[in-house]
Design an enzyme around this catalytic site. Structure first.
Site, PDB file in Angstrom:
ATOM      1  N   PRO A 251      -5.608 -28.368   4.207  1.00 23.05           N
ATOM      2  CA  PRO A 251      -6.219 -28.907   2.989  1.00 23.05           C
ATOM      3  C   PRO A 251      -6.178 -30.430   2.937  1.00 23.05           C
ATOM      4  CG  PRO A 251      -4.239 -27.620   2.458  1.00 23.05           C
ATOM      5  CD  PRO A 251      -4.491 -27.463   3.918  1.00 23.05           C
TER       6      PRO A 251
ATOM      7  N   GLU B 283       3.685 -23.343   4.396  1.00 19.80           N
ATOM      8  CA  GLU B 283       3.314 -24.513   3.579  1.00 19.80           C
ATOM      9  C   GLU B 283       2.613 -25.616   4.378  1.00 19.80           C
ATOM     10  OE1 GLU B 283       4.572 -22.114   1.042  1.00 19.80           O
ATOM     11  OE2 GLU B 283       3.828 -24.016   0.270  1.00 19.80           O
TER      12      GLU B 283
ATOM     13  N   ARG C 203     -24.173 -19.893  13.590  1.00 20.71           N
ATOM     14  CA  ARG C 203     -25.567 -19.722  13.170  1.00 20.71           C
ATOM     15  C   ARG C 203     -26.447 -20.908  13.563  1.00 20.71           C
ATOM     16  NH1 ARG C 203     -27.046 -22.157   8.864  1.00 20.71           N
ATOM     17  NH2 ARG C 203     -28.558 -20.645   8.099  1.00 20.71           N
TER      18      ARG C 203
ATOM     19  N   ASP D 210     -32.398 -24.968   5.628  1.00 20.92           N
ATOM     20  CA  ASP D 210     -31.339 -24.607   4.702  1.00 20.92           C
ATOM     21  C   ASP D 210     -30.851 -25.737   3.835  1.00 20.92           C
ATOM     22  OD1 ASP D 210     -31.076 -21.978   5.028  1.00 20.92           O
ATOM     23  OD2 ASP D 210     -29.755 -22.132   6.755  1.00 20.92           O
TER      24      ASP D 210
HETATM   25  N1  ADE Z   1      -5.410 -24.171   4.789  1.00 21.72           N
HETATM   26  C1  ADE Z   1      -5.053 -23.955   3.510  1.00 21.72           C
HETATM   27  N2  ADE Z   1      -5.981 -24.402   2.664  1.00 21.72           N
HETATM   28  C2  ADE Z   1      -6.980 -24.926   3.415  1.00 21.72           C
HETATM   29  C3  ADE Z   1      -8.217 -25.559   3.130  1.00 21.72           C
HETATM   30  N3  ADE Z   1      -8.647 -25.760   1.885  1.00 21.72           N
HETATM   31  N4  ADE Z   1      -8.971 -25.977   4.176  1.00 21.72           N
HETATM   32  C4  ADE Z   1      -8.548 -25.801   5.436  1.00 21.72           C
HETATM   33  N5  ADE Z   1      -7.396 -25.227   5.770  1.00 21.72           N
HETATM   34  C5  ADE Z   1      -6.608 -24.778   4.770  1.00 21.72           C
END
Ligand code: ADE
Length: 222
Positions: free
Chosen positions: A89, A116, A153, A168
């Protein structure tokens, strides 16, 4: 052939999405090869431990560097030109532009973490860090399958009509797709917009463009 490798603690996660629809056909046609690599196979201790508590305290467990880095090395041994992407994330946001960039590589290796997150030192062994968006998934696997699907794709020969990939949403820098309608002409009192039945291709094209621009303005502030 485009080579995708997935480093994961849950290889079975990918069985179902890769055995349906477009990814299934692309694999069967030999356009893409997908290989999962079990990170736990690279743990050298008796308990095959892949995670540990964070230094400095705090909740949860982190992926340990030794097995993860060993699995990255194994992926590079198999595909020396592979581009290694960590799913996290805290990475850069995944976009259609990034998908178009990644399919130009000979192949990608998608590194999925659980718990985590990763020990920070692992970042030195990957080529880039990608996030699917600003929310936290329970692991990298759902992010990796989205990235992989978006790449597959786009590979030449995968979609029936090469136009569909080009037309697209997002292909045109941030412009969302226009609304689409199919039969019936009236559904629960809702009519298909008249212009789409007119046969006037110029009018249809201009209506679609206006709709797409309006949507983009309303749903994405810029
Ligand atoms: N792992 C946990 N959350 C994630 C996200 N939003 N994007 C990529 N990998 C992740």
């Amino acid at each position: 052939m485009f080579h995708a490798q997935i480093l994961t603690l849950f290889p079975e996660f990918f069985d179902s999405p890769l055995s349906c629809s477009i990814p299934k056909r692309a694999i069967a046609a030999g356009i893409v090869a997908v290989e999962t690599i079990q990170i736990r196979d690279f743990a050298t201790d008796k308990h095959h431990q892949v995670d540990d508590a964070p230094y400095g305290g705090g909740p949860g467990m982190l992926m340990k560097p030794e097995p993860v880095v060993a699995s990255i090395r194994a992926a590079r041994d198999k595909q020396p030109d592979t581009h290694v992407v960590m799913l996290t994330p805290s990475g850069s946001r995944f976009t259609q532009a990034k998908a178009l960039e990644l399919i130009e590589k000979p192949g990608v290796t998608l590194l999925c973490g659980r718990y985590e997150g990763f020990d920070e030192r692992i970042c030195d062994y990957v080529d880039e860090q990608i996030s699917l968006g600003d929310y936290v998934l329970s692991g990298g696997e759902p992010a990796a399958i989205c990235v992989l699907d978006a790449l597959i794709r786009l590979l030449p020969g995968v979609l029936g009509s090469p136009e569909s990939a080009v037309l697209d949403s997002f292909s045109e820098a941030g412009i969302l797709d226009w609304p689409h309608y199919t039969r019936p002409e009236i559904f629960e009192g809702k009519r298909v917009p008249e212009v789409l039945l007119s046969g006037n291709h110029a009018a249809i094209e201009s209506w679609r463009r206006v709709q797409a621009e309006e949507r983009s303005k309303n749903r994405r502030q810029g």
